[in-house]
Design a protein around this motif. Structure first.
Motif, short mmCIF file in Angstrom:
data_model
loop_
_atom_site.label_atom_id
_atom_site.label_comp_id
_atom_site.label_asym_id
_atom_site.label_seq_id
_atom_site.Cartn_x
_atom_site.Cartn_y
_atom_site.Cartn_z
N MET A 1 -18.30 0.86 10.76
CA MET A 1 -17.61 -0.27 10.14
C MET A 1 -16.96 0.17 8.84
O MET A 1 -17.48 1.01 8.11
N ALA A 2 -15.82 -0.39 8.54
CA ALA A 2 -15.10 -0.04 7.32
C ALA A 2 -15.76 -0.70 6.12
O ALA A 2 -16.24 -1.83 6.20
N LYS A 3 -15.81 0.01 5.02
CA LYS A 3 -16.37 -0.49 3.78
C LYS A 3 -15.24 -0.97 2.88
O LYS A 3 -14.25 -0.27 2.71
N LEU A 4 -15.41 -2.17 2.31
CA LEU A 4 -14.39 -2.73 1.43
C LEU A 4 -14.65 -2.29 0.00
O LEU A 4 -15.73 -2.49 -0.54
N ALA A 43 1.59 -1.42 -16.49
CA ALA A 43 1.64 -1.07 -17.90
C ALA A 43 1.12 -2.18 -18.81
O ALA A 43 0.54 -1.91 -19.87
N HIS A 44 1.31 -3.46 -18.39
CA HIS A 44 1.02 -4.57 -19.30
C HIS A 44 -0.04 -5.53 -18.78
O HIS A 44 -0.38 -6.49 -19.47
N GLY A 45 -0.55 -5.30 -17.59
CA GLY A 45 -1.56 -6.19 -17.04
C GLY A 45 -2.62 -5.41 -16.30
O GLY A 45 -2.93 -4.26 -16.64
N GLN A 46 -3.16 -6.03 -15.27
CA GLN A 46 -4.17 -5.38 -14.44
C GLN A 46 -3.79 -5.57 -12.98
O GLN A 46 -3.58 -6.69 -12.52
N VAL A 47 -3.67 -4.48 -12.26
CA VAL A 47 -3.36 -4.52 -10.82
C VAL A 47 -4.53 -3.89 -10.08
O VAL A 47 -4.95 -2.77 -10.41
N MET A 48 -5.06 -4.60 -9.10
CA MET A 48 -6.18 -4.11 -8.30
C MET A 48 -5.76 -4.06 -6.83
O MET A 48 -5.01 -4.93 -6.36
N VAL A 49 -6.27 -3.08 -6.11
CA VAL A 49 -6.03 -3.01 -4.67
C VAL A 49 -7.37 -3.07 -3.96
O VAL A 49 -8.40 -2.61 -4.47
N ALA A 50 -7.36 -3.70 -2.78
CA ALA A 50 -8.53 -3.73 -1.91
C ALA A 50 -8.30 -2.73 -0.79
O ALA A 50 -7.25 -2.74 -0.13
N GLU A 51 -9.27 -1.87 -0.60
CA GLU A 51 -9.13 -0.79 0.35
C GLU A 51 -10.29 -0.81 1.33
O GLU A 51 -11.45 -0.84 0.93
N HIS A 52 -9.97 -0.85 2.61
CA HIS A 52 -10.99 -0.74 3.65
C HIS A 52 -11.13 0.73 4.02
O HIS A 52 -10.17 1.35 4.49
N ARG A 53 -12.32 1.26 3.79
CA ARG A 53 -12.55 2.70 4.01
C ARG A 53 -13.41 2.92 5.25
O ARG A 53 -14.44 2.27 5.44
N ALA A 54 -12.97 3.81 6.08
CA ALA A 54 -13.76 4.31 7.20
C ALA A 54 -13.86 5.81 7.01
O ALA A 54 -12.86 6.52 7.06
N VAL A 56 -13.65 8.95 5.07
CA VAL A 56 -12.90 9.26 3.85
C VAL A 56 -11.50 8.69 3.87
O VAL A 56 -10.77 8.79 2.89
N GLN A 57 -11.10 8.11 4.99
CA GLN A 57 -9.76 7.54 5.10
C GLN A 57 -9.78 6.08 4.65
O GLN A 57 -10.67 5.32 5.03
N GLY A 58 -8.80 5.70 3.84
CA GLY A 58 -8.74 4.32 3.36
C GLY A 58 -7.40 3.69 3.66
O GLY A 58 -6.37 4.36 3.69
N THR A 59 -7.42 2.37 3.88
CA THR A 59 -6.21 1.60 4.11
C THR A 59 -6.18 0.43 3.14
O THR A 59 -7.11 -0.38 3.13
N VAL A 60 -5.14 0.32 2.33
CA VAL A 60 -4.99 -0.79 1.40
C VAL A 60 -4.58 -2.03 2.20
O VAL A 60 -3.57 -2.03 2.89
N THR A 61 -5.42 -3.06 2.12
CA THR A 61 -5.17 -4.29 2.88
C THR A 61 -4.86 -5.49 2.00
O THR A 61 -4.59 -6.58 2.50
#
Length: 294
Positions: A1-4, A43-54, A56-61
């Motif tokens: 299962m992929a880990k978030l 540069a001026h805020g906060q950007v976060m990405v959610a990545e499902h990892r299986a 060592v490979q990850g996919t930004v969802t």
């Protein structure tokens, strides 16, 4: 299962962010090979990405971004946008991003073009005050006139200073960004003339390309009545170049200028939703917000 996993975004994530944006239909500010808006938020805020990892490979969802607006008691954490790939709905991506982006207990708001899946998510996050934002477009020449108004060009610093005086919030960087857009021009509007010493009742930025111009942002003085709020919008639209071209404006649905625009044959292009933890964070009668507000 992929880990978030949720992590801070870097410039290496720009292509993945653009792919998620395009999958959710956001193709203007967030997508492209080099999205300037995402770079601005990095540069001026906060950007976060959610990545499902299986393995060592990850996919930004999914991804989201926040900006801190104001200082001290007036500070608000604003969620600029939150996007989740439709293929990842129901996997906890949105909730994980909200938990990482929003600090507990702080006043917060969001102004987003979001798919319907986001509304119950925001409600569960405590955003219970909301109203629609209407994007209206039409022929500037068809609008009723607002006689006796003077619209003058100015600087983003003056616009930011006036808005800070009226609201207590300093958005200098945002005003400079709006002024740098194609056709961007900061303006002030007053009923009467500067020579007579009439007070400025509205300040903001207009922008556009080719034959389509519009109000990117217009803040209204608290000294202005509802009639002034209407006339300021009409006066700024009438001042746009080319005269009689197509105009566009974003208004909260309760804004008093909505009725005369619709009566002049303007139509709703689309609608956003504004939500907040406190109704007073944005007075829908006194402000014309903008997608660039973030």
């Amino acid at each position: 299962m992929a880990k978030l996993e949720v992590r801070a975004a870097t410039e290496d994530d720009l292509a993945a962010i653009a792919a998620v944006a395009e999958a959710t239909g956001q193709v203007e500010e967030w997508s492209g090979s080099d999205p300037a808006y995402v770079r601005h938020l990095l540069a001026h805020g906060q950007v976060m990405v959610a990545e499902h990892r299986a393995a060592v490979q990850g996919t930004v969802t999914g991804f989201g971004a926040t900006r801190r607006i104001g200082d001290g008691p007036a500070a608000v954490t604003m969620l600029c946008d939150l996007f989740v790939d439709p293929g990842a709905h129901g996997r906890g991506t949105g909730q994980a991003l909200l938990a990482a982006l929003w600090e507990p207990g702080a006043p917060r708001m969001t102004f987003s073009s979001l798919h319907a899946h986001a509304l119950p998510l925001y409600t569960r996050a405590g955003l219970d005050a909301w109203w629609p934002l209407l994007y209206l477009g039409g022929d500037v020449g068809a609008l009723p006139r607002a006689p006796g108004w003077t619209v003058a060009t100015t600087s983003p610093e003056e616009v930011a200073a006036l808005e800070a005086e009226w609201t207590g919030i300093d958005r200098s960087a945002d005003h400079r960004a709006w002024a740098a857009r194609p056709g961007g021009q900061p303006v002030t509007a007053r009923r009467g003339t500067a020579v007579r010493g009439d007070a400025v009742l509205a300040a903001g930025t207009v922008a556009g390309e080719d034959a389509e111009y519009g109000i990117a942002h217009l803040a209204i003085s608290p000294a202005a009545g509802d009639g002034d709020a209407v006339d300021a919008v009409l006066a700024v639209l009438a001042s746009l170049d080319p005269a009689g071209g197509r105009g566009r404006v974003c208004l909260p649905a309760p804004h008093p200028a909505t009725r005369p625009l619709l009566a002049a044959g303007w139509h709703v292009d689309f609608m956003d939703v504004f939500m907040a933890t406190e109704p007073g964070l944005l007075d829908p009668r006194r402000a014309v917000p903008s997608p660039a507000m973030a």
